[in-house]
Design an enzyme around this catalytic site. Sequence first.
Site, PDB file in Angstrom:
ATOM      1  N   HIS A  37       8.638   7.046  -4.420  1.00  0.00           N
ATOM      2  CA  HIS A  37       8.335   6.317  -5.660  1.00  0.00           C
ATOM      3  C   HIS A  37       9.334   6.711  -6.753  1.00  0.00           C
ATOM      4  CE1 HIS A  37       4.037   6.542  -3.982  1.00  0.00           C
ATOM      5  NE2 HIS A  37       4.259   5.247  -4.073  1.00  0.00           N
ATOM      6  N   GLY A 149      10.237  -0.807  -2.336  1.00  0.00           N
ATOM      7  CA  GLY A 149      10.885  -0.033  -1.280  1.00  0.00           C
ATOM      8  C   GLY A 149      11.029  -0.822   0.006  1.00  0.00           C
ATOM      9  N   GLU A 150      12.140  -0.576   0.689  1.00  0.00           N
ATOM     10  CA  GLU A 150      12.323  -1.182   2.019  1.00  0.00           C
ATOM     11  C   GLU A 150      11.386  -0.546   3.039  1.00  0.00           C
ATOM     12  OE1 GLU A 150      16.493  -0.861   2.905  1.00  0.00           O
ATOM     13  OE2 GLU A 150      16.962  -2.683   1.768  1.00  0.00           O
ATOM     14  N   GLN A 155       6.674  -6.548   3.002  1.00  0.00           N
ATOM     15  CA  GLN A 155       6.163  -6.764   1.640  1.00  0.00           C
ATOM     16  C   GLN A 155       7.305  -7.204   0.712  1.00  0.00           C
ATOM     17  OE1 GLN A 155       3.233  -4.155  -0.578  1.00  0.00           O
ATOM     18  NE2 GLN A 155       5.136  -3.275  -1.338  1.00  0.00           N
TER      19      GLN A 155
HETATM   20  P1  AMP Z   1       2.745   2.280  -2.648  1.00  0.00           P
HETATM   21  O1  AMP Z   1       2.315   3.195  -3.735  1.00  0.00           O
HETATM   22  O2  AMP Z   1       2.665   2.880  -1.287  1.00  0.00           O
HETATM   23  O3  AMP Z   1       2.133   0.910  -2.752  1.00  0.00           O
HETATM   24  O4  AMP Z   1       4.309   2.055  -2.873  1.00  0.00           O
HETATM   25  C1  AMP Z   1       4.813   1.594  -4.094  1.00  0.00           C
HETATM   26  C2  AMP Z   1       6.260   1.221  -3.891  1.00  0.00           C
HETATM   27  O5  AMP Z   1       6.986   2.350  -3.458  1.00  0.00           O
HETATM   28  C3  AMP Z   1       6.451   0.140  -2.814  1.00  0.00           C
HETATM   29  O6  AMP Z   1       7.459  -0.760  -3.231  1.00  0.00           O
HETATM   30  C4  AMP Z   1       6.885   0.938  -1.621  1.00  0.00           C
HETATM   31  O7  AMP Z   1       7.673   0.206  -0.702  1.00  0.00           O
HETATM   32  C5  AMP Z   1       7.688   2.026  -2.273  1.00  0.00           C
HETATM   33  N1  AMP Z   1       7.782   3.189  -1.390  1.00  0.00           N
HETATM   34  C6  AMP Z   1       6.763   3.870  -0.838  1.00  0.00           C
HETATM   35  N2  AMP Z   1       7.234   4.844  -0.032  1.00  0.00           N
HETATM   36  C7  AMP Z   1       8.586   4.761  -0.076  1.00  0.00           C
HETATM   37  C8  AMP Z   1       9.650   5.487   0.538  1.00  0.00           C
HETATM   38  N3  AMP Z   1       9.415   6.474   1.380  1.00  0.00           N
HETATM   39  N4  AMP Z   1      10.912   5.107   0.262  1.00  0.00           N
HETATM   40  C9  AMP Z   1      11.160   4.071  -0.586  1.00  0.00           C
HETATM   41  N5  AMP Z   1      10.206   3.360  -1.191  1.00  0.00           N
HETATM   42  C10 AMP Z   1       8.941   3.696  -0.949  1.00  0.00           C
END
Ligand code: AMP
Length: 282
Positions: A37, A149-150, A155
């Site tokens: 994040h 994030g990829e 998504q």
């Molecule tokens: P989340 O809190 O899991 O919904 O993630 C929020 C954002 O952070 C989303 O766009 C995810 O794809 C991104 N994200 C989560 N984990 C990672 C990671 N390890 N690397 C890059 N982006 C991430």
Amino acid sequence: MRVHKKRLDILTDVAAFKKQNKTIGFVPTMGALHKGHIALIERAIKENQKVVVSIFVNPTQFNNSNDLVNYPRTLNEDVKLLSSLSDEIIVFAPTPKEVYGDQISSINYDFKGLEHEMEGKFRPRHFDGVGTVLKHFFNIVTPNKAYFGEKDFQQLQIVKKLVEIEKMSVQIVGCPIYREESGLALSSRNKRLNQRQLDISPLIYATLKQVKKEFGTKSVYHINNWVSSQFENNSELKLEYFEIAKVSDLKSIKRKRKNIKYRAFIAVFAGEIRLIDNIALN
Ligand code: AMP
């Protein structure tokens, strides 16, 4: 650093930024923040004058109520971490009612088939929930750019489609997957892994890396079988799906063609905890 729980308060801030011609970057998260994040947020800080980070465990995107209940929630620590990063961050941490009103439900979206592949097969209506909450957030925050994030590649593609469908002017920025040294992709759900699961989980990325290596010379059929065999006798990790798919429409393939971009996608259960990952193949 300002932390808003009310829609009205964030709207007031956003209106003031617009008046001052400030650019707004937006990073939507479900909290339990980690370095993945933070990488997104740092990029947003670099590219915008103000950055809104939402922390919201969105009920409409969970098809499994256990997962929703057990999703880690660490708002105080998240806020502390964010306040150490930049004075230009504003946190939006609303309640579901503040986002949805009295009716917590999601719109039925047609994402042109993207929503029926992979995650969509195993998490019915998940992307309707994602699309709906982002529509609400984009309308509230009206960001110039939003960062994703990829790690959640499907998504990311769906959000690009959402912006098209809703005719929104936000620019969607995809950011690389942030990994532990072991290769395990960072995820808030990793906080729930026990030591044995943590020790074995790097197998997921090791498998993807090997797939990438073999993609040029081996058939898709061979690779699919090999990946299944990697997890067959594993007592800690259970393979839910592995697919090699086209980047353009996320449809899985049986045979490679020239001049088409492919990615490999995987979902694995470590006990009850679902882990996903992916890798570009060419
Ligand atoms: P989340 O809190 O899991 O919904 O993630 C929020 C954002 O952070 C989303 O766009 C995810 O794809 C991104 N994200 C989560 N984990 C990672 C990671 N390890 N690397 C890059 N982006 C991430």
